[in-house]
Design an enzyme around this catalytic site. Structure first.
Site, mmCIF file in Angstrom:
data_model
loop_
_atom_site.group_PDB
_atom_site.id
_atom_site.type_symbol
_atom_site.label_atom_id
_atom_site.label_comp_id
_atom_site.label_asym_id
_atom_site.label_seq_id
_atom_site.Cartn_x
_atom_site.Cartn_y
_atom_site.Cartn_z
ATOM 1 N N GLY A 242 0.766 -1.248 0.000
ATOM 2 C CA GLY A 242 0.000 0.000 0.000
ATOM 3 C C GLY A 242 0.786 1.282 0.000
ATOM 4 O O GLY A 242 0.193 2.352 -0.174
ATOM 5 N N GLU A 277 4.201 -6.216 1.823
ATOM 6 C CA GLU A 277 3.849 -6.647 0.458
ATOM 7 C C GLU A 277 3.753 -5.458 -0.485
ATOM 8 O O GLU A 277 2.703 -5.203 -1.082
ATOM 9 C CB GLU A 277 2.490 -7.366 0.486
ATOM 10 N N PRO A 278 4.823 -4.679 -0.630
ATOM 11 C CA PRO A 278 4.721 -3.506 -1.505
ATOM 12 C C PRO A 278 4.653 -3.895 -2.978
ATOM 13 O O PRO A 278 5.298 -4.862 -3.406
ATOM 14 C CB PRO A 278 6.013 -2.734 -1.222
ATOM 15 N N ARG A 280 3.094 -1.200 -5.863
ATOM 16 C CA ARG A 280 3.222 0.079 -6.544
ATOM 17 C C ARG A 280 4.527 0.800 -6.193
ATOM 18 O O ARG A 280 5.186 1.375 -7.063
ATOM 19 C CB ARG A 280 2.037 0.976 -6.143
ATOM 20 N N ARG A 316 -5.918 3.259 -15.747
ATOM 21 C CA ARG A 316 -6.048 4.010 -14.488
ATOM 22 C C ARG A 316 -6.729 5.371 -14.650
ATOM 23 O O ARG A 316 -7.595 5.716 -13.844
ATOM 24 C CB ARG A 316 -4.687 4.181 -13.801
ATOM 25 N N TYR A 320 -10.056 5.087 -12.437
ATOM 26 C CA TYR A 320 -10.014 5.747 -11.123
ATOM 27 C C TYR A 320 -9.995 7.273 -11.231
ATOM 28 O O TYR A 320 -9.836 7.949 -10.219
ATOM 29 C CB TYR A 320 -8.744 5.373 -10.358
ATOM 30 N N CYS A 346 -13.336 3.663 -28.874
ATOM 31 C CA CYS A 346 -14.641 4.310 -29.015
ATOM 32 C C CYS A 346 -15.365 4.405 -27.676
ATOM 33 O O CYS A 346 -16.344 3.691 -27.424
ATOM 34 C CB CYS A 346 -15.481 3.555 -30.030
ATOM 35 N N GLU A 347 -14.851 5.237 -26.789
ATOM 36 C CA GLU A 347 -15.439 5.505 -25.474
ATOM 37 C C GLU A 347 -15.036 6.930 -25.121
ATOM 38 O O GLU A 347 -13.858 7.288 -25.272
ATOM 39 C CB GLU A 347 -14.818 4.599 -24.386
ATOM 40 N N TYR A 374 0.236 -1.307 -12.176
ATOM 41 C CA TYR A 374 -1.167 -1.346 -12.608
ATOM 42 C C TYR A 374 -1.326 -0.750 -14.009
ATOM 43 O O TYR A 374 -2.296 -0.064 -14.295
ATOM 44 C CB TYR A 374 -2.067 -0.637 -11.573
HETATM 45 C C1 PLP Z 1 -2.825 -5.019 -3.958
HETATM 46 C C2 PLP Z 1 -2.231 -5.654 -2.766
HETATM 47 C C3 PLP Z 1 -0.905 -5.363 -2.396
HETATM 48 C C4 PLP Z 1 -0.060 -4.347 -3.105
HETATM 49 O O1 PLP Z 1 -0.582 -3.064 -2.991
HETATM 50 P P1 PLP Z 1 0.278 -1.794 -3.434
HETATM 51 O O2 PLP Z 1 -0.598 -0.655 -3.102
HETATM 52 O O3 PLP Z 1 0.542 -1.901 -4.888
HETATM 53 O O4 PLP Z 1 1.532 -1.804 -2.626
HETATM 54 C C5 PLP Z 1 -0.374 -6.048 -1.319
HETATM 55 N N1 PLP Z 1 -1.114 -6.965 -0.628
HETATM 56 C C6 PLP Z 1 -2.382 -7.255 -0.954
HETATM 57 C C7 PLP Z 1 -3.112 -8.271 -0.165
HETATM 58 C C8 PLP Z 1 -2.984 -6.612 -2.024
HETATM 59 O O5 PLP Z 1 -4.251 -6.889 -2.332
#
Ligand code: PLP
Length: 418
Positions: A242, A277-278, A280, A316, A320, A346-347, A374
């Protein structure tokens, strides 16, 4: 490499590492994604190094960018991986990743995905519901392989990010409440087919403020201590991914070191392994999408550049309302004007950027920045557009790490009826 791998040199040429992007665009064609190998590796290392002596594992979130060469680069650096499907596990293995460093997240794991992951010997299943725990227990029994589990809790904190990428609130579909988790841990602890290993959470994506994450960490640690008082000891705490990145100058994304230190501080002194779990934050600013201007068009004073990349290549902005910087690949002296950068799909929602100040001519190349995360992974064949090529730059060489699709590729699974 600590600086941004995408820099403009004094001749006005945009470079990635030590290669000119225009040179790559001319040789490979457009649209194409271009990634920095050294940039990706060094961002992963920034997380890894920040943990110091603390037991830890930095699991790259494969869904962000799952190109085999990206995974290979990270596997060689020693990365763990966070996967959300059997397909992602197959990619990690093909890229040389270690199954024992893989954690498996996601709310909808199928029986065959569970079997595959058990047989490959992954590190841990991140369980998202009661039903999933029972199913996994069943599959583990059938395979006679105990399943190592972590329960994903939903710490109910507001990550202050976009509603579509906020995941840690009660109303989101991810994880279970602490009360439910308590029951599930007791159940798993008593099961002969399940091995209780850890706890995990993931509160959302593109986080620019670390306070909600720290609040989540504190709640998770308090819960882990409650479990310990019941005799259920955990071996890891997984805080999910995240960490945000700077899409615009005004964004103030914390560095990986700040992020890791904030987590360590919130968790406090512990021998328990900490996982993150990075996704992005590792690849986002190490990739660009290169596109060519096909047409310039003016409608009642409004200017459009119609380019050869579209929402099917990079969704994206349409999905978003995300803002990504777009710049000229080679700057010129012509005057800038306010212009919308739109694709051929075509959107009306098919745009890459609106109201940008750019000086462009037909045939020029543009770079959409911060496109390493992404981007390609969310691309499609909508409008029967072959997907873009992917290129990995390593210092002054480049490798085509995914060929541009051909029309035969995109029709190959289809048949006519005789
Ligand atoms: C999407 C996701 C991530 C990675 O998120 P980022 O914002 O890209 O770092 C890590 N863990 C889980 C469970 C996710 O769903």
């Amino acid at each position: 490499m600590n600086q941004n791998p995408i820099q403009r040199n004094t001749d006005g040429q945009l470079n990635i590492e030590n290669l000119s992007i225009e040179h790559i665009a001319k040789e490979v064609g457009t649209p194409c994604y271009v990634y920095s190998r050294n940039g990706i590796r060094s961002r992963w290392q920034a997380f890894d190094i920040a943990f110091g002596q603390q037991p830890h594992l930095v699991c790259y979130a494969v869904k962000t960018n799952s190109n085999l060469a990206v995974l290979q680069t990270l596997a060689q650096a020693g990365a763990g991986f966070d996967i959300v499907s059997g397909g992602e596990l197959a990619r990690v293995l093909r890229a040389g990743g270690d199954a024992q460093k893989v954690v498996f997240s996601g709310v909808g794991k199928t029986v065959s995905e569970m079997r595959f992951a058990l047989q490959m010997g992954i590190k841990c299943f991140n369980i998202e519901s009661e039903a999933e725990l029972y199913r996994l227990e069943h599959v583990a029994q059938e395979q006679a392989i105990p399943a190592v589990v972590s329960i994903r809790v939903n710490p109910d904190v507001d990550p202050k990010t976009h509603a579509y990428i906020s995941t840690g609130l009660k109303e989101n579909k991810f994880g279970v409440s602490f009360d439910k988790a308590f029951e599930l841990y007791r159940y798993a602890f008593a099961s002969e087919h399940l091995v209780v290993q850890g706890i995990d959470c993931h509160i959302g994506s593109q986080l620019l403020d670390l306070a909600p994450l720290q609040e989540a960490a504190k709640r998770v640690v308090a819960f882990q201590q409650k479990l310990a008082s019941e005799g259920i000891y955990l071996h890891h705490i997984d805080m999910g991914g995240g960490l945000g990145i700077n899409y615009q100058d005004e964004d103030q994304a914390p560095s990986p070191a700040h992020y890791v230190n904030a987590i360590i501080k919130a968790i406090g002194q512990t021998d328990i392994e900490i996982l993150v779990e990075p996704g992005r934050a590792i690849v986002g600013n190490n990739g660009v999408l290169i596109t060519k201007v096909e047409y310039l068009k003016e409608n009642e004073g409004k200017h459009f550049a119609i380019v050869d990349a579209a929402m099917n290549d990079l969704i994206r902005p349409s999905l978003y309302g995300a803002w990504q910087e777009i710049c000229e690949v080679t700057t010129s002296n012509s005057t800038k004007q306010l212009i919308d950068i739109v694709g051929p799909v075509c959107e009306t929602g098919d745009f890459l950027g609106k109201q940008r100040q750019l000086a462009i001519q037909e045939g020029d190349y543009l770079a959409v920045l911060s496109a390493g995360a992404y981007g390609f992974v969310m691309s499609s064949n909508y409008n029967s557009r072959p997907r873009a090529a992917e290129v990995m730059v390593d210092d002054d060489c480049y490798h085509i790490v995914r060929k541009r699709e051909t029309l035969d590729d995109i029709m190959c699974g289809e048949t006519l009826i005789d």
